[in-house]
Design a protein around this motif. Structure first.
Motif, mmCIF file in Angstrom:
data_model
loop_
_atom_site.group_PDB
_atom_site.id
_atom_site.type_symbol
_atom_site.label_atom_id
_atom_site.label_comp_id
_atom_site.label_asym_id
_atom_site.label_seq_id
_atom_site.Cartn_x
_atom_site.Cartn_y
_atom_site.Cartn_z
ATOM 1 N N LEU A 25 -5.865 10.464 -2.092
ATOM 2 C CA LEU A 25 -6.021 9.309 -1.199
ATOM 3 C C LEU A 25 -5.842 8.025 -2.008
ATOM 4 N N ILE A 26 -5.436 6.952 -1.309
ATOM 5 C CA ILE A 26 -5.248 5.682 -2.005
ATOM 6 C C ILE A 26 -6.520 4.844 -1.908
ATOM 7 N N GLN A 27 -7.141 4.610 -3.056
ATOM 8 C CA GLN A 27 -8.312 3.718 -3.047
ATOM 9 C C GLN A 27 -7.858 2.313 -3.446
ATOM 10 N N TYR A 28 -7.936 1.386 -2.489
ATOM 11 C CA TYR A 28 -7.584 0.000 -2.769
ATOM 12 C C TYR A 28 -8.871 -0.802 -2.687
ATOM 13 N N VAL A 29 -9.491 -1.082 -3.836
ATOM 14 C CA VAL A 29 -10.796 -1.756 -3.853
ATOM 15 C C VAL A 29 -10.818 -2.851 -4.907
#
Lengths: 89, 565
Positions: free
Chosen positions: B342-346
């Motif tokens: 999954l793409i974690q954009y944080v």
């Protein structure tokens, strides 16, 4: 050489010009400096539709007001030029 | 038809248009070359100024920067529009009445000194070259992305196009080309913005959709949704800034004053017939600029919402085609740190898995919104129009500074009109070559310096011009000292805090918490202060100059711009 009457006439024109500038630049400073920057947090407590007010001034309102200031300036100065008969024929 | 073919067709057609305009409006006299003959209508001048003014940075990068910076991005919006109020009220009408060809010309005459003129020429060259290098790089990048040629090839194509109409047409050619470029760039900017606004909010006007509710979630305002998304991922709320207010103020004002001090913008006001037209053309310019500048923050908010909703916590395998396509350009980078697919954009740097370049936001917008291929091609043509029009305006300032202010006014006053015209053309060829060189071998600091070019303009020209108009007692000693002092202070601060030339620095070391980008405001005040103090201790200007200062205050008797007196 100009007569002293003419000089006085032009001096008055210049003074009126400066007064118009002072008022318009005052609004310019108020909108950009205070409403959009220094008091942005306070204004954000109010809303304009989906916008927080301070944010709206910073990203939309200030630009509309800048435009209005130039329009008013052009109108006022054209009138002043005519009144003092210093406009270009 | 695929994007590639569409791009060749639309970009090719737009270039053919610019070249035909250049052929049709070529300049035959220095007056036509420097100020387009002085007969441009205020409406056309407003459009040309808008195109001249809006560079590759405005078109490609600005919405992207705002998208990531949120409220802090307002500095560009207010800074780059508020400067027009200063231009219209404090500079344009008086400089038009003065009626010369260039900004150094005004400084040289008003301060009755070739030293002042030379200082102004140096400032103009400094500002214009730093700025133009960034534009040529922009041209190269747009070409390489959309035409899939090498960046260097792109720069060279751009050089030839600009060379053709700047050298042949001078200001006259540039003006009418810029009118065409404005139409293309604004159309290219608005079409995707309108489509995305409809998709996201159901409102075709991006300025209103920006403050409207989401089509997918009735009753939820877009900006509230965006604030919430930002908060969830650990970013500062979108409508809230993270910069210190004093710095926001300093940057905004440096950009405003820089805008009003940029020589390629000021010189446009010499091209209209009357003082009255100079005033109103500043109004038209801001109107045309405002169309793009009120849309940009809307695009920024739309793009950020779209981006977060598309990528955040979504499986990498399910990413749409545009994501993969921009990955190959390295403008999007994904690194699966926790290998969950999954793409974690944080906000947290250690956990964030996605890097996105600012420029994606405008360039990829049509693809994100699944618009037809011709719209994508149109955006390419718009980006090129923005970069080329600004480059052309700057090249003209450079060539006029060399041929008019250095050669004609100082080194070889005897040259004929024909020779001066030839010198002007040669100077623009020379300038294009240098600009192209910097486009191909960009010194690492070009991007940083473009923003600082405004600081330099604010620190040098603005006070000298304002005092020259509004303070009759202002003399050459004060003006020269002020320009030199302001410029040196600005350069020192840049070297010290931007390039760490005198040892490592952190934002904690900034004076009063003001960043190098905002320091132009401080340097400008320093310039005003030095100018006024020095002039108080030195002799007043000659009576002739005092009369000149007086005469520019009244519109009556304005003659067409001329190089003679």
């Amino acid at each position: 050489m100009k007569t002293s009457e003419e000089t006085e006439h032009l001096r008055q024109y210049w003074r009126r010009n400066l007064r118009i500038l002072a008022v318009l630049l005052g609004i310019w400073l108020l909108v950009s400096c205070f409403l959009s920057i220094f008091f942005v947090k306070e204004l954000n407590a109010y809303r304009l539709g989906g916008f927080k007010l301070g944010f709206w001034f910073a990203q939309q309102g200030s630009i509309y007001i800048f435009l209005a200031l130039i329009v008013i300036y052009v109108r006022q100065m054209n009138k002043l030029d005519k009144e003092f008969d210093v406009d270009e024929k | 038809m695929d994007v590639q073919i569409w791009t060749y067709i639309i970009v090719g057609l737009s270039f053919a248009l610019y070249i035909s305009i250049a052929l049709w409006t070529r300049a035959n006299s220095t007056k036509e070359f420097y100020v387009a003959g002085g007969g441009v209508s205020p409406l056309a001048n407003g459009m040309a100024t808008a195109a001249d003014w809006m560079s590759a940075a405005s078109f490609i990068s600005m919405a992207g920067i705002i998208s990531f910076a949120g409220y802090d991005g307002s500095v560009y919006l207010m800074g780059w529009t508020g400067g027009y109020v200063l231009l219209a009220l404090l500079l344009a009408p008086y400089l038009r009445k003065f009626g010369k060809f260039t900004v150094p010309d005004f400084i040289g005459e008003r301060y009755y000194s070739n030293v002042a003129r030379t200082v102004a020429v140096i400032c103009a060259l400094f500002v214009s070259f730093t700025y133009v290098a960034g534009q040529m790089r922009g041209v190269g990048i747009v070409f390489s992305r959309f035409l899939e040629v090498d960046i260097n090839t792109g720069v060279i194509i751009g050089m030839f196009i600009v060379l053709f109409y700047a050298v042949l047409g001078g200001m006259k050619g540039i003006t009418y080309t810029q009118v065409a470029q404005y139409v293309i760039l604004i159309f290219a900017y608005m079409v995707p913005a309108i489509f995305i606004s409809i998709q996201l909010t159901g409102n075709p006007v991006p300025q209103l959709g920006f403050g409207g509710t989401l089509a997918a979630e009735p009753g939820v305002y877009l900006l509230d949704k965006l604030d919430g998304l930002n908060r969830e991922l650990g970013f500062t709320e979108y409508t809230d800034g993270s910069k210190a207010l004093i710095d926001v103020f300093a940057i905004t004002f440096a950009l405003m004053i820089g805008t009003a001090g940029l020589p390629h913008v000021i010189v446009r006001f010499f091209t209209v017939p009357k003082v009255r037209d100079a005033r109103s053309s500043a109004g038209y310019a801001l109107l045309f600029i405002a169309i793009l500048y009120t849309t940009a923050p809307a695009i920024a908010a739309f793009a950020r919402t779209n981006l977060i909703q598309t990528v955040s916590n979504q499986p990498y395998a399910a990413m749409p085609e545009w994501f993969k396509k921009w990955e190959t350009t390295q403008l999007i980078k994904f690194e699966d740190k926790n290998t969950d697919g999954l793409i974690q954009y944080v906000a947290d740097k250690d956990k964030n898995e996605l890097k996105i370049d600012n420029d994606i936001m405008v360039l990829a917008n049509p693809e994100i919104a699944k618009l037809p291929n011709w719209v994508i091609a149109l955006v390419a043509a718009g980006g090129l129009a923005a970069a080329l029009s600004t480059a052309a305006g700057l090249l003209l300032v450079i060539s006029a500074a060399i041929s008019h202010d250095l050669l004609k006014k100082q080194l070889m006053p005897k040259i004929t009109e024909k020779q001066e015209l030839l010198a002007a053309r040669s100077a623009s060829v020379f300038a294009v070559v240098i600009a192209g060189y910097f486009g191909i071998n960009p010194p690492g600091f070009v991007a940083a310096v473009v923003a600082l070019a405004f600081g330099l303009a604010a620190a040098s020209f603005f006070p000298a011009i304002i005092l020259g108009i509004f303070y009759k007692r202002m003399n050459k000693e004060g003006a020269v000292a002020g320009m030199v002092g302001g410029l040196l202070l600005m350069i020192y601060y840049m070297l010290a805090f931007k390039f760490n030339a005198f040892g490592e620095t952190t934002p904690k070391d900034w004076w009063l918490g003001i960043s190098p980008e905002g320091f132009g405001t401080v340097a400008m005040f320093a310039n005003f202060f030095i100018s006024i103090v020095i002039s108080a201790f030195t002799p007043p200007p000659p009576v002739r100059v005092q009369h000149l200062t007086e005469s520019i205050r009244y519109p009556k008797g304005a003659k067409a711009a001329s190089g003679h007196h």
